[in-house]
Design a protein around this motif. Structure first.
Motif, PDB file in Angstrom:
ATOM      1  N   ALA A  20     -10.731  47.789 -61.005  1.00  0.00           N
ATOM      2  CA  ALA A  20     -10.100  47.218 -59.846  1.00  0.00           C
ATOM      3  C   ALA A  20      -8.684  48.786 -59.294  1.00  0.00           C
ATOM      4  CB  ALA A  20      -9.343  45.938 -60.288  1.00  0.00           C
ATOM      5  N   SER A  21      -8.883  49.684 -60.557  1.00  0.00           N
ATOM      6  CA  SER A  21      -7.750  50.184 -60.465  1.00  0.00           C
ATOM      7  C   SER A  21      -8.504  51.675 -59.291  1.00  0.00           C
ATOM      8  CB  SER A  21      -8.100  51.294 -61.488  1.00  0.00           C
ATOM      9  OG  SER A  21      -6.901  52.095 -61.987  1.00  0.00           O
ATOM     10  N   ALA A  46     -11.335  49.703 -43.594  1.00  0.00           N
ATOM     11  CA  ALA A  46     -12.287  50.023 -45.408  1.00  0.00           C
ATOM     12  C   ALA A  46     -11.421  49.908 -46.123  1.00  0.00           C
ATOM     13  CB  ALA A  46     -12.776  51.250 -45.298  1.00  0.00           C
ATOM     14  N   ALA A  47      -9.645  50.385 -45.984  1.00  0.00           N
ATOM     15  CA  ALA A  47      -8.944  50.236 -46.916  1.00  0.00           C
ATOM     16  C   ALA A  47      -8.342  48.805 -47.061  1.00  0.00           C
ATOM     17  CB  ALA A  47      -7.589  51.366 -46.246  1.00  0.00           C
ATOM     18  N   GLU A  52      -8.017  44.384 -51.120  1.00  0.00           N
ATOM     19  CA  GLU A  52      -8.115  43.084 -50.885  1.00  0.00           C
ATOM     20  C   GLU A  52      -9.099  42.501 -52.354  1.00  0.00           C
ATOM     21  OE1 GLU A  52      -6.912  40.463 -49.722  1.00  0.00           O
ATOM     22  OE2 GLU A  52      -5.356  41.638 -49.261  1.00  0.00           O
ATOM     23  N   MET A  53     -10.320  43.674 -52.039  1.00  0.00           N
ATOM     24  CA  MET A  53     -11.316  43.818 -53.487  1.00  0.00           C
ATOM     25  C   MET A  53     -10.722  43.808 -54.470  1.00  0.00           C
ATOM     26  SD  MET A  53     -14.259  45.642 -52.284  1.00  0.00           S
ATOM     27  CE  MET A  53     -15.170  45.657 -53.531  1.00  0.00           C
ATOM     28  N   GLY A  54      -9.547  44.798 -54.857  1.00  0.00           N
ATOM     29  CA  GLY A  54      -8.626  45.391 -56.036  1.00  0.00           C
ATOM     30  C   GLY A  54      -7.928  44.241 -56.603  1.00  0.00           C
ATOM     31  N   VAL A  57      -9.938  40.935 -58.218  1.00  0.00           N
ATOM     32  CA  VAL A  57     -10.378  41.817 -59.681  1.00  0.00           C
ATOM     33  C   VAL A  57      -9.527  41.711 -60.597  1.00  0.00           C
ATOM     34  CG1 VAL A  57     -11.605  43.406 -60.773  1.00  0.00           C
ATOM     35  CG2 VAL A  57     -12.863  43.117 -58.589  1.00  0.00           C
ATOM     36  N   MET A  58      -8.362  41.863 -60.011  1.00  0.00           N
ATOM     37  CA  MET A  58      -6.953  41.674 -60.445  1.00  0.00           C
ATOM     38  C   MET A  58      -6.936  40.311 -61.130  1.00  0.00           C
ATOM     39  SD  MET A  58      -6.390  44.422 -62.418  1.00  0.00           S
ATOM     40  CE  MET A  58      -5.092  44.121 -63.385  1.00  0.00           C
ATOM     41  N   ASP A  59      -7.030  39.322 -60.113  1.00  0.00           N
ATOM     42  CA  ASP A  59      -6.373  37.665 -60.382  1.00  0.00           C
ATOM     43  C   ASP A  59      -7.825  37.678 -61.072  1.00  0.00           C
ATOM     44  OD1 ASP A  59      -4.320  38.190 -59.056  1.00  0.00           O
ATOM     45  OD2 ASP A  59      -5.588  37.581 -56.821  1.00  0.00           O
ATOM     46  N   ASP A  60      -9.270  37.740 -60.780  1.00  0.00           N
ATOM     47  CA  ASP A  60      -9.269  37.549 -61.696  1.00  0.00           C
ATOM     48  C   ASP A  60      -9.371  37.501 -63.476  1.00  0.00           C
ATOM     49  OD1 ASP A  60     -10.866  35.878 -59.725  1.00  0.00           O
ATOM     50  OD2 ASP A  60     -12.346  37.185 -59.537  1.00  0.00           O
TER      51      ASP A  60
END
Length: 72
Positions: A20-21, A46-47, A52-54, A57-60
């Motif tokens: 995520a980082s 793209a940013a 949103e992907m990061g 992942v942190m939410d998961d």
């Protein structure tokens, strides 16, 4: 929860947080590029996508780390 299970959860969470980082760092770099380029639509989208992907992942990671906390 036994020690091996806790260790596995911690290892996966650490790896996920690291990923995520990286995603958030790339989003930041693309945001800076988008600010400097006159035709930067592709960088901005793209940013946004990588940010949103990061976050996902942190939410998961948060969900995985707190899944057993409410059972105590």
């Amino acid at each position: 929860m036994n020690g091996a299970n806790l260790h596995a959860r911690y290892s996966i969470s650490t790896l996920s947080a690291s990923m995520a980082s990286l995603l958030l760092h790339l989003a930041k770099q693309l945001t800076l590029d988008a600010a400097m380029e006159p035709q930067a639509d592709r960088y901005a989208w793209a940013a946004h996508y990588l940010g949103e992907m990061g976050k996902a992942v942190m939410d998961d990671v948060h969900t995985a780390m707190t899944a057993g906390a409410d059972r105590h």
